[in-house]
Design a protein around this motif. Structure first.
Motif, PDB file in Angstrom:
ATOM      1  N   ALA A   1       0.818  -1.208   0.000  1.00  0.00           N
ATOM      2  CA  ALA A   1       0.000   0.000   0.000  1.00  0.00           C
ATOM      3  C   ALA A   1       0.854   1.262   0.000  1.00  0.00           C
ATOM      4  O   ALA A   1       0.481   2.287  -0.586  1.00  0.00           O
ATOM      5  CB  ALA A   1      -0.930  -0.004   1.213  1.00  0.00           C
ATOM      6  N   LEU A   2       2.002   1.204   0.644  1.00  0.00           N
ATOM      7  CA  LEU A   2       2.866   2.380   0.778  1.00  0.00           C
ATOM      8  C   LEU A   2       3.690   2.649  -0.466  1.00  0.00           C
ATOM      9  O   LEU A   2       3.964   3.807  -0.796  1.00  0.00           O
ATOM     10  CB  LEU A   2       3.792   2.182   1.988  1.00  0.00           C
ATOM     11  CG  LEU A   2       4.776   3.296   2.307  1.00  0.00           C
ATOM     12  CD1 LEU A   2       4.050   4.604   2.582  1.00  0.00           C
ATOM     13  CD2 LEU A   2       5.638   2.911   3.512  1.00  0.00           C
ATOM     14  N   LYS A   3       4.093   1.615  -1.195  1.00  0.00           N
ATOM     15  CA  LYS A   3       5.000   1.785  -2.325  1.00  0.00           C
ATOM     16  C   LYS A   3       4.532   2.844  -3.325  1.00  0.00           C
ATOM     17  O   LYS A   3       5.340   3.680  -3.767  1.00  0.00           O
ATOM     18  CB  LYS A   3       5.225   0.433  -3.017  1.00  0.00           C
ATOM     19  CG  LYS A   3       5.822   0.504  -4.418  1.00  0.00           C
ATOM     20  CD  LYS A   3       7.200   1.191  -4.442  1.00  0.00           C
ATOM     21  CE  LYS A   3       7.508   1.743  -5.823  1.00  0.00           C
ATOM     22  NZ  LYS A   3       6.933   3.060  -6.107  1.00  0.00           N
ATOM     23  N   PRO A   4       3.264   2.887  -3.751  1.00  0.00           N
ATOM     24  CA  PRO A   4       2.883   3.899  -4.745  1.00  0.00           C
ATOM     25  C   PRO A   4       2.938   5.330  -4.242  1.00  0.00           C
ATOM     26  O   PRO A   4       2.779   6.262  -5.038  1.00  0.00           O
ATOM     27  CB  PRO A   4       1.434   3.512  -5.105  1.00  0.00           C
ATOM     28  CG  PRO A   4       1.290   2.093  -4.686  1.00  0.00           C
ATOM     29  CD  PRO A   4       2.156   1.954  -3.481  1.00  0.00           C
ATOM     30  N   MET A   5       3.176   5.535  -2.958  1.00  0.00           N
ATOM     31  CA  MET A   5       3.189   6.884  -2.401  1.00  0.00           C
ATOM     32  C   MET A   5       4.507   7.610  -2.654  1.00  0.00           C
ATOM     33  O   MET A   5       4.606   8.819  -2.447  1.00  0.00           O
ATOM     34  CB  MET A   5       2.912   6.850  -0.891  1.00  0.00           C
ATOM     35  CG  MET A   5       1.590   6.200  -0.503  1.00  0.00           C
ATOM     36  SD  MET A   5       0.163   6.939  -1.295  1.00  0.00           S
ATOM     37  CE  MET A   5      -0.372   5.595  -2.367  1.00  0.00           C
ATOM     38  N   PHE A   6       5.562   6.893  -3.065  1.00  0.00           N
ATOM     39  CA  PHE A   6       6.830   7.550  -3.396  1.00  0.00           C
ATOM     40  C   PHE A   6       7.421   6.899  -4.647  1.00  0.00           C
ATOM     41  O   PHE A   6       7.008   5.810  -5.048  1.00  0.00           O
ATOM     42  CB  PHE A   6       7.808   7.494  -2.220  1.00  0.00           C
ATOM     43  CG  PHE A   6       8.207   6.100  -1.810  1.00  0.00           C
ATOM     44  CD1 PHE A   6       9.270   5.460  -2.416  1.00  0.00           C
ATOM     45  CD2 PHE A   6       7.513   5.429  -0.809  1.00  0.00           C
ATOM     46  CE1 PHE A   6       9.640   4.178  -2.039  1.00  0.00           C
ATOM     47  CE2 PHE A   6       7.877   4.150  -0.425  1.00  0.00           C
ATOM     48  CZ  PHE A   6       8.943   3.522  -1.047  1.00  0.00           C
ATOM     49  N   ALA A   7       8.389   7.573  -5.267  1.00  0.00           N
ATOM     50  CA  ALA A   7       8.896   7.091  -6.554  1.00  0.00           C
ATOM     51  C   ALA A   7      10.361   7.492  -6.733  1.00  0.00           C
ATOM     52  O   ALA A   7      10.695   8.293  -7.617  1.00  0.00           O
ATOM     53  CB  ALA A   7       8.053   7.650  -7.703  1.00  0.00           C
ATOM     54  N   TRP A   8      11.242   6.940  -5.907  1.00  0.00           N
ATOM     55  CA  TRP A   8      12.647   7.290  -6.018  1.00  0.00           C
ATOM     56  C   TRP A   8      13.292   6.662  -7.252  1.00  0.00           C
ATOM     57  O   TRP A   8      13.993   7.333  -8.001  1.00  0.00           O
ATOM     58  CB  TRP A   8      13.418   6.891  -4.766  1.00  0.00           C
ATOM     59  CG  TRP A   8      14.904   6.886  -4.978  1.00  0.00           C
ATOM     60  CD1 TRP A   8      15.761   5.854  -4.834  1.00  0.00           C
ATOM     61  CD2 TRP A   8      15.705   8.005  -5.407  1.00  0.00           C
ATOM     62  NE1 TRP A   8      17.043   6.228  -5.133  1.00  0.00           N
ATOM     63  CE2 TRP A   8      17.042   7.549  -5.502  1.00  0.00           C
ATOM     64  CE3 TRP A   8      15.431   9.331  -5.730  1.00  0.00           C
ATOM     65  CZ2 TRP A   8      18.092   8.380  -5.892  1.00  0.00           C
ATOM     66  CZ3 TRP A   8      16.482  10.158  -6.125  1.00  0.00           C
ATOM     67  CH2 TRP A   8      17.790   9.683  -6.197  1.00  0.00           C
ATOM     68  N   ARG A   9      13.094   5.362  -7.499  1.00  0.00           N
ATOM     69  CA  ARG A   9      13.785   4.726  -8.611  1.00  0.00           C
ATOM     70  C   ARG A   9      13.420   5.374  -9.945  1.00  0.00           C
ATOM     71  O   ARG A   9      14.297   5.614 -10.784  1.00  0.00           O
ATOM     72  CB  ARG A   9      13.469   3.229  -8.661  1.00  0.00           C
ATOM     73  CG  ARG A   9      14.110   2.572  -9.879  1.00  0.00           C
ATOM     74  CD  ARG A   9      13.902   1.092  -9.947  1.00  0.00           C
ATOM     75  NE  ARG A   9      14.263   0.599 -11.267  1.00  0.00           N
ATOM     76  CZ  ARG A   9      14.312  -0.681 -11.605  1.00  0.00           C
ATOM     77  NH1 ARG A   9      14.018  -1.617 -10.719  1.00  0.00           N
ATOM     78  NH2 ARG A   9      14.631  -1.045 -12.825  1.00  0.00           N
ATOM     79  N   MET A  10      12.150   5.640 -10.179  1.00  0.00           N
ATOM     80  CA  MET A  10      11.754   6.244 -11.441  1.00  0.00           C
ATOM     81  C   MET A  10      12.412   7.604 -11.632  1.00  0.00           C
ATOM     82  O   MET A  10      12.919   7.925 -12.712  1.00  0.00           O
ATOM     83  CB  MET A  10      10.242   6.389 -11.521  1.00  0.00           C
ATOM     84  CG  MET A  10       9.761   6.950 -12.861  1.00  0.00           C
ATOM     85  SD  MET A  10       7.957   7.102 -12.968  1.00  0.00           S
ATOM     86  CE  MET A  10       7.703   8.496 -11.861  1.00  0.00           C
TER      87      MET A  10
ATOM     88  N   ASN B   1      11.860  16.230  -3.374  1.00  0.00           N
ATOM     89  CA  ASN B   1      10.903  16.576  -2.332  1.00  0.00           C
ATOM     90  C   ASN B   1       9.537  15.978  -2.619  1.00  0.00           C
ATOM     91  O   ASN B   1       8.976  15.243  -1.803  1.00  0.00           O
ATOM     92  CB  ASN B   1      10.780  18.101  -2.207  1.00  0.00           C
ATOM     93  CG  ASN B   1       9.717  18.482  -1.198  1.00  0.00           C
ATOM     94  OD1 ASN B   1       9.829  18.199  -0.014  1.00  0.00           O
ATOM     95  ND2 ASN B   1       8.646  19.100  -1.683  1.00  0.00           N
ATOM     96  N   ASP B   2       8.973  16.265  -3.791  1.00  0.00           N
ATOM     97  CA  ASP B   2       7.591  15.890  -4.076  1.00  0.00           C
ATOM     98  C   ASP B   2       7.374  14.384  -4.099  1.00  0.00           C
ATOM     99  O   ASP B   2       6.320  13.896  -3.673  1.00  0.00           O
ATOM    100  CB  ASP B   2       7.160  16.467  -5.426  1.00  0.00           C
ATOM    101  CG  ASP B   2       7.122  17.991  -5.424  1.00  0.00           C
ATOM    102  OD1 ASP B   2       7.220  18.591  -4.336  1.00  0.00           O
ATOM    103  OD2 ASP B   2       7.009  18.575  -6.513  1.00  0.00           O
ATOM    104  N   SER B   3       8.347  13.641  -4.612  1.00  0.00           N
ATOM    105  CA  SER B   3       8.164  12.207  -4.832  1.00  0.00           C
ATOM    106  C   SER B   3       8.826  11.331  -3.779  1.00  0.00           C
ATOM    107  O   SER B   3       8.611  10.122  -3.781  1.00  0.00           O
ATOM    108  CB  SER B   3       8.719  11.816  -6.212  1.00  0.00           C
ATOM    109  OG  SER B   3       8.005  12.476  -7.234  1.00  0.00           O
ATOM    110  N   VAL B   4       9.642  11.921  -2.904  1.00  0.00           N
ATOM    111  CA  VAL B   4      10.356  11.096  -1.920  1.00  0.00           C
ATOM    112  C   VAL B   4      10.236  11.680  -0.515  1.00  0.00           C
ATOM    113  O   VAL B   4       9.599  11.094   0.366  1.00  0.00           O
ATOM    114  CB  VAL B   4      11.844  10.926  -2.311  1.00  0.00           C
ATOM    115  CG1 VAL B   4      12.547  10.006  -1.305  1.00  0.00           C
ATOM    116  CG2 VAL B   4      11.979  10.361  -3.724  1.00  0.00           C
ATOM    117  N   VAL B   5      10.848  12.825  -0.284  1.00  0.00           N
ATOM    118  CA  VAL B   5      10.966  13.330   1.082  1.00  0.00           C
ATOM    119  C   VAL B   5       9.607  13.689   1.678  1.00  0.00           C
ATOM    120  O   VAL B   5       9.301  13.318   2.821  1.00  0.00           O
ATOM    121  CB  VAL B   5      11.923  14.536   1.135  1.00  0.00           C
ATOM    122  CG1 VAL B   5      11.963  15.129   2.547  1.00  0.00           C
ATOM    123  CG2 VAL B   5      13.324  14.130   0.698  1.00  0.00           C
ATOM    124  N   ALA B   6       8.777  14.400   0.932  1.00  0.00           N
ATOM    125  CA  ALA B   6       7.492  14.835   1.492  1.00  0.00           C
ATOM    126  C   ALA B   6       6.577  13.662   1.848  1.00  0.00           C
ATOM    127  O   ALA B   6       6.026  13.633   2.959  1.00  0.00           O
ATOM    128  CB  ALA B   6       6.794  15.806   0.543  1.00  0.00           C
TER     129      ALA B   6
END
Length: 316
Positions: free
Chosen positions: A110-119, A171-176
């Motif tokens: 459930a959490l994985k789609p909330m961030f996108a570091w690799r992409m 920030n938008d896709s990882v840290v926040a």
């Protein structure tokens, strides 16, 4: 009396997080899923589902006069935030009653789609590989990252745009999302992802000025502190007097902070022609500086993940 009293208790119970160790384990597992698999295909991605579902709503909103458009846009945002936040809380609470061997992987999924570091990392790294094939290939790759038309970009502008995207989306896709997960668990990450997605869909000036104003301001508010934390992860505290001055050059209340931090850390100039120039007297980035930017962003991303994990491990 008893029936009425049970209602607030039931709602409050939704926000009773599962055992903190489950959340502390779910995030590294979600991070590993991202590292191995990257983003799910759009057919399986909740953010893509949301975008498709809300497209007709956006078309209806933007056709309203200014005052009704603003009121409707704000109402839609609040209803979605409440609904998805409660859904995330219900899922998180429901999993608290399951064994940890099941709760942890389900929370991670459930959490994985909330961030996108690799992409983010892969798309930015592909810019330099594309430039090696020629300027047209470099422009085509950076067009995947920016909303501007890169048709007249030279190699310097291509690299500058790639580094800007790397810093802002760190920030938008990882840290926040990790920041809000650290505070509130899955519901926090879900609501932030909703806010960021609606800002990307509706938060524009021009015809979207009123329909998207609430979405834009909500994203500004939720990103305010994470953007400055991202800058802190990228740039030493000793550089903050200069960082504040550089960040103020951009029209965004948040985007300038990670971009300016990256410009100062790398010692390069980052520009959006006609809008801003960060660290203006520095040279444009070369291939080595782009690679260094990716390394700095990777360290920041991993530190953010570790801190979010520790925030839950410390509550056990």
């Amino acid at each position: 009396m008893d029936a009425d009293a049970s209602v607030p208790v039931s709602i409050a119970s939704l926000f009773a997080a599962p055992a903190a160790p489950c959340l502390a384990l779910a995030l590294p597992l979600a991070w590993a899923l991202d590292a191995v698999f990257g983003e799910p295909r759009n057919a399986w991605h909740p953010v893509a589902w949301m975008g498709r579902a809300l497209a007709p709503v956006g078309r209806w909103l933007v056709a309203r006069p200014p005052a009704p458009a603003f009121a409707a846009g704000a109402s839609v945002w609040l209803l979605l935030a409440a609904g998805l936040g409660l859904a995330g809380a219900a899922l998180q609470s429901g999993l608290s009653a399951t064994p940890s061997w099941l709760a942890v992987p389900l929370l991670a999924l459930a959490l994985k789609p909330m961030f996108a570091w690799r992409m983010l990392r892969d798309e930015v790294a592909a810019v330099e590989r594309s430039l090696a094939l020629g300027i047209d290939a470099g422009r085509a790759q950076v067009a995947r990252l920016v909303s501007r038309d890169p048709g007249r970009f030279d190699a310097d502008t291509v690299r500058e745009s790639a580094i800007e995207t790397l810093a802002e989306n760190l920030n938008d896709s990882v840290v926040a999302p990790l920041f809000w997960f650290a505070l509130f668990g899955l519901p926090g990450a879900v609501i932030y992802r909703l806010a960021n997605t609606l800002d990307a869909m509706w938060g524009y000036r021009g015809r979207w000025e009123w329909a998207g104003k609430w979405a834009a301001r909500a994203d500004d508010l939720l990103s305010w502190l994470p953007a400055r934390l991202t800058a802190l992860l990228l740039c030493p505290v000793s550089s903050w007097p200069a960082l504040r001055m550089e960040a103020a050059r951009t029209p965004s209340p948040n985007g300038g902070w990670p971009m300016a931090a990256m410009a100062l850390r790398l010692g390069v100039r980052l520009r959006k022609p006609g809008v801003y120039a960060l660290n203006e007297r520095a040279p444009s980035p070369d291939a080595d500086r782009l690679a260094q930017g990716l390394r700095h962003a990777a360290v920041a991303a991993w530190v953010a993940m570790a801190l979010a994990t520790l925030s839950w491990a410390g509550r056990s």
